[in-house]
Design a protein around this motif. Structure first.
Motif, PDB file in Angstrom:
ATOM      1  N   ASN A  13       0.812  -1.225   0.000  1.00 14.30           N
ATOM      2  CA  ASN A  13       0.000   0.000   0.000  1.00 14.30           C
ATOM      3  C   ASN A  13       0.844   1.273   0.000  1.00 14.30           C
ATOM      4  O   ASN A  13       0.304   2.375   0.050  1.00 14.30           O
ATOM      5  N   PHE A  14       2.188   1.095  -0.048  1.00 17.48           N
ATOM      6  CA  PHE A  14       3.044   2.271   0.048  1.00 17.48           C
ATOM      7  C   PHE A  14       3.003   3.117  -1.221  1.00 17.48           C
ATOM      8  O   PHE A  14       3.071   2.603  -2.333  1.00 17.48           O
ATOM      9  N   ARG A  15       2.899   4.417  -1.020  1.00 20.70           N
ATOM     10  CA  ARG A  15       3.043   5.412  -2.080  1.00 20.70           C
ATOM     11  C   ARG A  15       3.892   6.542  -1.509  1.00 20.70           C
ATOM     12  O   ARG A  15       3.878   6.787  -0.296  1.00 20.70           O
ATOM     13  N   SER A  27       3.355   9.524  -1.527  1.00 15.64           N
ATOM     14  CA  SER A  27       2.468  10.474  -0.854  1.00 15.64           C
ATOM     15  C   SER A  27       2.158  10.047   0.581  1.00 15.64           C
ATOM     16  O   SER A  27       1.689  10.858   1.382  1.00 15.64           O
ATOM     17  N   LYS A  28       2.419   8.775   0.913  1.00 16.26           N
ATOM     18  CA  LYS A  28       2.141   8.266   2.255  1.00 16.26           C
ATOM     19  C   LYS A  28       3.382   8.228   3.143  1.00 16.26           C
ATOM     20  O   LYS A  28       3.326   7.744   4.278  1.00 16.26           O
ATOM     21  N   ASN A  64       4.935  10.387   4.844  1.00 20.38           N
ATOM     22  CA  ASN A  64       4.855  11.129   6.112  1.00 20.38           C
ATOM     23  C   ASN A  64       3.754  10.634   7.041  1.00 20.38           C
ATOM     24  O   ASN A  64       3.526  11.234   8.093  1.00 20.38           O
ATOM     25  N   THR A  65       3.092   9.570   6.656  1.00 23.20           N
ATOM     26  CA  THR A  65       2.041   9.029   7.505  1.00 23.20           C
ATOM     27  C   THR A  65       2.667   8.167   8.602  1.00 23.20           C
ATOM     28  O   THR A  65       3.773   7.635   8.448  1.00 23.20           O
ATOM     29  N   PRO A  66       2.005   8.001   9.747  1.00 20.56           N
ATOM     30  CA  PRO A  66       2.553   7.168  10.825  1.00 20.56           C
ATOM     31  C   PRO A  66       2.884   5.747  10.381  1.00 20.56           C
ATOM     32  O   PRO A  66       3.809   5.130  10.922  1.00 20.56           O
ATOM     33  N   GLU A  67       2.157   5.233   9.398  1.00 25.08           N
ATOM     34  CA  GLU A  67       2.380   3.855   8.959  1.00 25.08           C
ATOM     35  C   GLU A  67       3.725   3.679   8.281  1.00 25.08           C
ATOM     36  O   GLU A  67       4.366   2.632   8.414  1.00 25.08           O
ATOM     37  N   PHE A  68       4.187   4.693   7.553  1.00 27.15           N
ATOM     38  CA  PHE A  68       5.391   4.542   6.740  1.00 27.15           C
ATOM     39  C   PHE A  68       6.518   5.512   7.116  1.00 27.15           C
ATOM     40  O   PHE A  68       7.566   5.505   6.468  1.00 27.15           O
ATOM     41  N   ARG A  69       6.347   6.302   8.142  1.00 24.37           N
ATOM     42  CA  ARG A  69       7.349   7.301   8.484  1.00 24.37           C
ATOM     43  C   ARG A  69       8.685   6.675   8.876  1.00 24.37           C
ATOM     44  O   ARG A  69       9.747   7.300   8.740  1.00 24.37           O
TER      45      ARG A  69
END
Length: 234
Positions: free
Chosen positions: A7-9, A11-12, A14-19
């Motif tokens: 699900n990584f992009r 744009s993501k 900086n989200t908590p999931e991928f930071r």
């Protein structure tokens, strides 16, 4: 698996999931700084690392196996935690960043080297010939503290920290692996015993800052604070 990287992009990021992916930026930065120290920076004089214990440790080519195991143990633990245990990955990278930053600082202010490598091997076999080639590739500078030791301890702590290796058996396996890798550095004359001993307090500091201090602060935060009047009434 904590994170589904499918699900990584960008744009993501900086989200908590991928930071946590940002932590990987440490490696190219560290690599450039270490390359500068090893190949570019002019050094008038290196401090030679040596102690009397080094004379009592014989060269033993059989330790090439645990020495090379470091690359699988360390690199494998970074990759494994990154994909299946993000919490353990974050802790491991925080430990690595702290301890390696300390090591780099030491290399800058205290350039060091070692002259322990044998000029003539006591035996001629495939392992000693391999070590001769390895010596030619790997410099004998910036050895104290031993990053081989620091890295293996980082992998051990990450394994102990991971929810997937919580059994006592795994903890013992990781500890034994770390000890074998650490002592291999002195039996292959890649490091002085001083390099190993110097790495120990740095690792203990990293462990306390990354693994113990947050828990201590969290425990204190959970303790209710009573006013003086409330304590009196109790």
């Amino acid at each position: 698996m904590d994170v589904d990287y499918r699900n990584f992009r960008l744009s993501k990021l900086n989200t908590p999931e991928f930071r946590h992916i940002y932590l990987l930026l440490f490696w190219p930065i560290y690599g450039l700084v270490f390359f500068y120290l090893e190949r570019i920076r002019p050094v008038e004089e290196y401090h030679v690392m040596y102690c009397a214990l080094d004379d009592h440790i014989p060269f033993c080519e059989w330790f090439v196996f645990p020495y090379l195991l470091w690359f699988l143990f360390f690199g494998g633990m970074v990759a494994l935690t990154f994909f299946i245990d993000v919490k353990a990955f974050k802790h491991m990278m925080q430990f690595i960043i702290l301890t390696h930053a300390i090591a780099i600082l030491i290399f800058f202010v205290f350039p060091n080297s070692q002259n322990l490598r044998p000029e003539v091997f006591p035996r001629d076999n495939a392992l000693t010939r391999f070590m001769a080639g390895f010596y030619a590739f790997d410099t004998n500078t910036n050895v104290c503290p031993s990053l081989h030791v620091v890295g293996s301890v980082a992998a051990m702590f990450a394994g102990w920290d991971s929810k997937y290796f919580s059994s006592r058996g795994w903890k013992i396996v990781f500890a034994v692996t770390t000890v074998l890798i650490s002592i291999s550095t002195v039996f292959l004359k890649q490091h002085s015993a001083l390099d190993v001993l110097t790495a120990i307090p740095i690792c203990l500091l990293g462990y306390w800052v990354v693994y113990r201090l947050p828990k201590t602060l969290a425990d204190r935060a959970d303790v209710p604070v009573f006013s003086e009047q409330e304590e009196t009434r109790v």
